[in-house]
Design an enzyme around this catalytic site. Structure first.
Site, PDB file in Angstrom:
ATOM      1  N   ARG A   1       0.820  -1.215   0.000  1.00  0.00           N
ATOM      2  CA  ARG A   1       0.000   0.000   0.000  1.00  0.00           C
ATOM      3  C   ARG A   1       0.854   1.265   0.000  1.00  0.00           C
ATOM      4  NH1 ARG A   1      -3.211  -1.823   5.039  1.00  0.00           N
ATOM      5  NH2 ARG A   1      -2.245  -3.879   4.858  1.00  0.00           N
TER       6      ARG A   1
ATOM      7  N   GLU B   1       1.645  -6.859  13.516  1.00  0.00           N
ATOM      8  CA  GLU B   1       0.496  -7.054  14.406  1.00  0.00           C
ATOM      9  C   GLU B   1      -0.046  -8.471  14.220  1.00  0.00           C
ATOM     10  OE1 GLU B   1      -2.723  -4.434  13.450  1.00  0.00           O
ATOM     11  OE2 GLU B   1      -3.795  -4.819  15.311  1.00  0.00           O
TER      12      GLU B   1
HETATM   13  O1  LIG Z   1       3.321  -1.082  11.946  1.00  0.00           O
HETATM   14  P1  LIG Z   1       3.260  -2.524  11.609  1.00  0.00           P
HETATM   15  O2  LIG Z   1       2.727  -3.369  12.758  1.00  0.00           O
HETATM   16  O3  LIG Z   1       4.558  -3.058  11.088  1.00  0.00           O
HETATM   17  O4  LIG Z   1       2.168  -2.716  10.455  1.00  0.00           O
HETATM   18  C1  LIG Z   1       2.023  -1.822   9.392  1.00  0.00           C
HETATM   19  C2  LIG Z   1       2.203  -2.503   8.057  1.00  0.00           C
HETATM   20  O5  LIG Z   1       1.165  -3.492   7.883  1.00  0.00           O
HETATM   21  C3  LIG Z   1       0.531  -3.271   6.627  1.00  0.00           C
HETATM   22  O6  LIG Z   1       1.146  -3.927   5.582  1.00  0.00           O
HETATM   23  P2  LIG Z   1       1.072  -5.500   5.369  1.00  0.00           P
HETATM   24  O7  LIG Z   1       2.286  -6.134   5.947  1.00  0.00           O
HETATM   25  O8  LIG Z   1      -0.249  -6.008   5.846  1.00  0.00           O
HETATM   26  O9  LIG Z   1       1.256  -5.637   3.820  1.00  0.00           O
HETATM   27  P3  LIG Z   1       0.437  -5.143   2.504  1.00  0.00           P
HETATM   28  O10 LIG Z   1       0.583  -3.639   2.404  1.00  0.00           O
HETATM   29  O11 LIG Z   1       1.170  -5.835   1.405  1.00  0.00           O
HETATM   30  O12 LIG Z   1      -0.995  -5.570   2.659  1.00  0.00           O
HETATM   31  C4  LIG Z   1       0.658  -1.780   6.414  1.00  0.00           C
HETATM   32  O13 LIG Z   1       0.497  -1.440   5.057  1.00  0.00           O
HETATM   33  C5  LIG Z   1       2.034  -1.500   6.933  1.00  0.00           C
HETATM   34  O14 LIG Z   1       3.038  -1.712   5.944  1.00  0.00           O
HETATM   35  N1  LIG Z   2      -5.248  -3.035  11.788  1.00  0.00           N
HETATM   36  C1  LIG Z   2      -4.661  -2.915  10.582  1.00  0.00           C
HETATM   37  N2  LIG Z   2      -5.369  -2.521   9.516  1.00  0.00           N
HETATM   38  C2  LIG Z   2      -4.778  -2.403   8.300  1.00  0.00           C
HETATM   39  N3  LIG Z   2      -3.496  -2.677   8.073  1.00  0.00           N
HETATM   40  C3  LIG Z   2      -2.753  -3.067   9.124  1.00  0.00           C
HETATM   41  N4  LIG Z   2      -1.446  -3.380   9.228  1.00  0.00           N
HETATM   42  C4  LIG Z   2      -1.194  -3.718  10.494  1.00  0.00           C
HETATM   43  N5  LIG Z   2      -2.297  -3.632  11.252  1.00  0.00           N
HETATM   44  C5  LIG Z   2      -3.286  -3.220  10.411  1.00  0.00           C
END
Ligand SMILES: O=P(O)(O)OC[C@H]1O[C@H](OP(=O)(O)OP(=O)(O)O)[C@H](O)[C@@H]1O
Ligand SMILES: Nc1ncnc2[nH]cnc12
Length: 199
Positions: free
Chosen positions: A82, A119
């Site tokens: 994202r 998370e």
């Molecule tokens: O602060 P944190 O606990 O590290 O979480 C935040 C990260 O989690 C999500 O990405 P995700 O790993 O779900 O990947 P995506 O964007 O490919 O869906 C979000 O876009 C951040 O990159």
């Molecule tokens: N609660 C949440 N919603 C969307 N993206 C996330 N990445 C980590 N935690 C998330």
């Protein structure tokens, strides 16, 4: 002698970064909450609705960019996936280059890799070793900060290449998970636009 009409331009190099309450109220309405995704107990903050709303998307990008205009940012580092959508738009606005911070195994040449806790699980990210030159001023961009594990790993990779990480910016902060404070403790200013409690 008449005084000059304009003051000499001051060179801005430091970010003055703060969250914006007004922006929060409007943008928060365009972000969906999906309970129990991807795991029971997680409220997933879905920005696809914000991205699909032309005014909200533009406003979010404008607000992310605003404190950094004129700060001579050389590159935006966007975190897969994202962070790519937002980072590309921010790079365009700031006339900066874009550096993808990717999930492991996606980059074709020599990389630096970092493992981090999420998370909901663990993951690894990578950056090309030649993506940033020592001393380059880099702004980190992602959609959301939760525990801060992903952003911390990205900051460490950028610092490992000798970059100056000017700040990190996100649309969404989940403050109860402490990620933004974790990044600030690394000495990197953090800008977020919307905060959600009860993650
Ligand atoms: O602060 P944190 O606990 O590290 O979480 C935040 C990260 O989690 C999500 O990405 P995700 O790993 O779900 O990947 P995506 O964007 O490919 O869906 C979000 O876009 C951040 O990159
Ligand atoms: N609660 C949440 N919603 C969307 N993206 C996330 N990445 C980590 N935690 C998330």
């Amino acid at each position: 002698m008449t005084a000059p009409l304009t003051k000499p331009a001051r060179r801005r190099t430091k970010a003055s970064v703060s969250s914006s309450e007004t922006v929060s109220m409007n943008l928060a309405d365009s972000i969906r909450a999906i309970p129990d995704y991807p795991r029971p107990g997680i409220v997933f903050r879905d920005i696809t609705t914000l991205l699909g709303d032309a005014r909200a998307f533009r406003r979010a990008v404008d607000e992310l960019v605003q404190p950094f205009a004129g700060l001579k940012i050389a590159k935006i580092a966007g975190i897969e996936a994202r962070g790519f959508i937002l980072g590309g738009a921010v790079a365009h606005q700031l006339s900066a280059g874009f550096v993808p911070v990717r999930k492991k195994g996606k980059l074709p040449l020599e990389t630096l890799r970092a493992t981090y806790a999420l998370e909901y699980g663990t993951d690894e990210i990578e950056i090309h070793r030649d993506a940033v030159q020592p001393g380059e001023r880099v702004l980190l961009v992602d959609d959301l900060i939760a525990t801060g594990g992903t952003a911390e790993a990205a900051v460490n990779l950028l610092a490992g290449l000798g970059a100056e990480v000017v700040a990190a910016c996100f649309i969404v902060d989940l403050p109860e998970l402490g990620g933004a404070d974790k990044i600030r403790r690394l000495g990197v200013p953090v800008r977020t636009l919307v905060s959600f409690g009860g993650h």
